[in-house]
Design a protein around this motif. Structure first.
Motif, PDB file in Angstrom:
ATOM      1  N   MET A   1       0.838  -1.196   0.000  1.00  0.00           N
ATOM      2  CA  MET A   1       0.000   0.000   0.000  1.00  0.00           C
ATOM      3  C   MET A   1       0.872   1.243   0.000  1.00  0.00           C
ATOM      4  O   MET A   1       1.884   1.296   0.695  1.00  0.00           O
ATOM      5  N   ILE A   2       0.451   2.197  -0.788  1.00  0.00           N
ATOM      6  CA  ILE A   2       1.100   3.517  -0.814  1.00  0.00           C
ATOM      7  C   ILE A   2      -0.012   4.533  -0.624  1.00  0.00           C
ATOM      8  O   ILE A   2      -1.031   4.483  -1.309  1.00  0.00           O
ATOM      9  N   GLU A   3       0.199   5.482   0.302  1.00  0.00           N
ATOM     10  CA  GLU A   3      -0.767   6.553   0.508  1.00  0.00           C
ATOM     11  C   GLU A   3      -0.103   7.867   0.144  1.00  0.00           C
ATOM     12  O   GLU A   3       1.014   8.143   0.591  1.00  0.00           O
ATOM     13  N   THR A   4      -0.781   8.653  -0.702  1.00  0.00           N
ATOM     14  CA  THR A   4      -0.210   9.904  -1.191  1.00  0.00           C
ATOM     15  C   THR A   4      -1.180  11.052  -0.996  1.00  0.00           C
ATOM     16  O   THR A   4      -2.373  10.848  -0.819  1.00  0.00           O
ATOM     17  N   LYS A   5      -0.628  12.254  -1.074  1.00  0.00           N
ATOM     18  CA  LYS A   5      -1.454  13.465  -1.116  1.00  0.00           C
ATOM     19  C   LYS A   5      -1.597  13.828  -2.586  1.00  0.00           C
ATOM     20  O   LYS A   5      -0.617  14.065  -3.267  1.00  0.00           O
ATOM     21  N   GLY A   6      -2.826  13.841  -3.061  1.00  0.00           N
ATOM     22  CA  GLY A   6      -3.094  14.255  -4.437  1.00  0.00           C
ATOM     23  C   GLY A   6      -3.068  13.112  -5.426  1.00  0.00           C
ATOM     24  O   GLY A   6      -2.446  12.074  -5.216  1.00  0.00           O
ATOM     25  N   LEU A   7      -3.770  13.348  -6.530  1.00  0.00           N
ATOM     26  CA  LEU A   7      -3.911  12.345  -7.579  1.00  0.00           C
ATOM     27  C   LEU A   7      -2.627  12.146  -8.363  1.00  0.00           C
ATOM     28  O   LEU A   7      -2.290  11.031  -8.737  1.00  0.00           O
ATOM     29  N   LEU A   8      -1.893  13.207  -8.603  1.00  0.00           N
ATOM     30  CA  LEU A   8      -0.663  13.112  -9.379  1.00  0.00           C
ATOM     31  C   LEU A   8       0.320  12.135  -8.735  1.00  0.00           C
ATOM     32  O   LEU A   8       0.871  11.259  -9.396  1.00  0.00           O
ATOM     33  N   ALA A   9       0.514  12.270  -7.442  1.00  0.00           N
ATOM     34  CA  ALA A   9       1.433  11.378  -6.731  1.00  0.00           C
ATOM     35  C   ALA A   9       0.917   9.939  -6.759  1.00  0.00           C
ATOM     36  O   ALA A   9       1.696   8.986  -6.872  1.00  0.00           O
ATOM     37  N   LEU A  10      -0.403   9.757  -6.647  1.00  0.00           N
ATOM     38  CA  LEU A  10      -0.990   8.418  -6.700  1.00  0.00           C
ATOM     39  C   LEU A  10      -0.728   7.752  -8.047  1.00  0.00           C
ATOM     40  O   LEU A  10      -0.332   6.589  -8.110  1.00  0.00           O
TER      41      LEU A  10
END
Length: 177
Positions: A7-16
Motif C-alpha cells: 500500500m502507498i498513501e499519497t497526497k493528491g492524484l498526481l502522486a498516486l
C-alpha cells in the motif's frame, strides 16, 4: 508462491498515479485498486509475491519523493495477509470510469503560442494619414503653406477645413516620398 499486498498513501492524484505507474512497471505486481481516504489522501493497493511487492513499494517511494516533499504520507507491505485486501478497496478502481460523485479528470494539451519574429510595418500612406489626422487644423494649415505644389491655392489655405487639408497633404507628401 507467497503473496503479499503493498500500500502507498499519497497526497493528491498526481502522486498516486506516479506511484501506481512506478510499481506496476518496476515489478511483477498487479494493482488491486485505489481508495480515496479524504482530505486529498489516496491509497493504492498492489499484490504479488513478497519480493516483487517490496521492490515495487520501494521504487514508488523514491518516485513520489522525487515529485516533491510531503506527497508521500505512508507505505506498507503485508506479506501473506490473512485478510482479503480487495474488501477494503471500494468500486473506484484506477482502470474504471469515475463514479457519479467523483470528478472526471480531463487532460488538455498545451498549445505553444509563438510571438511573430518579424514586425509588420504599417503602410506608409496609412501612417502618414494617421499622423496628419492627429494634428490640429492650425498645424495642418502651416504645413500646407510650406508645400509649393499643394492642390489648394495658397490664398484659400487659411479657410480650408481639416478633412481637405489632410487629403491634399497626404496626396502631395506620398508623391514626394
Amino acid at each position: 508462491m507467497n503473496q503479499a499486498i503493498g500500500m502507498i498513501e499519497t497526497k493528491g492524484l498526481l502522486a498516486l498515479i506516479e506511484a501506481t505507474d512506478t510499481m506496476v512497471k518496476s515489478s511483477e505486481v498487479h494493482c488491486l485498486g485505489k481508495k480515496q481516504v479524504g482530505g486529498g489522501l489516496n491509497t493504492v493497493l498492489i499484490t504479488g509475491d513478497v519480493a516483487a511487492v517490496e521492490t515495487a513499494i520501494q521504487a514508488a517511494i523514491v518516485s513520489v519523493q522525487r515529485l516533491g516533499e510531503g506527497l508521500l504520507t505512508a507505505s506498507h507491505v503485508i506479506p501473506r495477509p490473512a485478510i482479503d485486501a480487495k474488501a477494503f478497496v471500494d468500486a473506484g478502481n484506477i482502470a474504471e470510469e469515475p463514479e457519479e460523485n467523483e470528478p472526471e479528470v480531463v487532460v488538455v494539451e498545451a498549445i505553444e503560442i509563438k510571438e511573430p519574429t518579424e514586425t509588420i510595418e504599417p503602410d506608409p500612406k496609412e501612417k502618414l494619414l494617421h499622423e496628419l489626422q492627429q494634428m490640429k487644423v492650425t498645424e495642418l494649415r502651416k504645413l500646407a503653406k510650406e508645400q509649393p505644389n499643394i492642390s489648394i491655392p495658397h490664398k484659400n489655405i487659411h479657410r480650408t477645413n481639416k478633412e481637405k487639408l489632410v487629403k491634399a497633404l497626404t496626396d502631395i507628401l506620398i508623391i514626394n516620398e
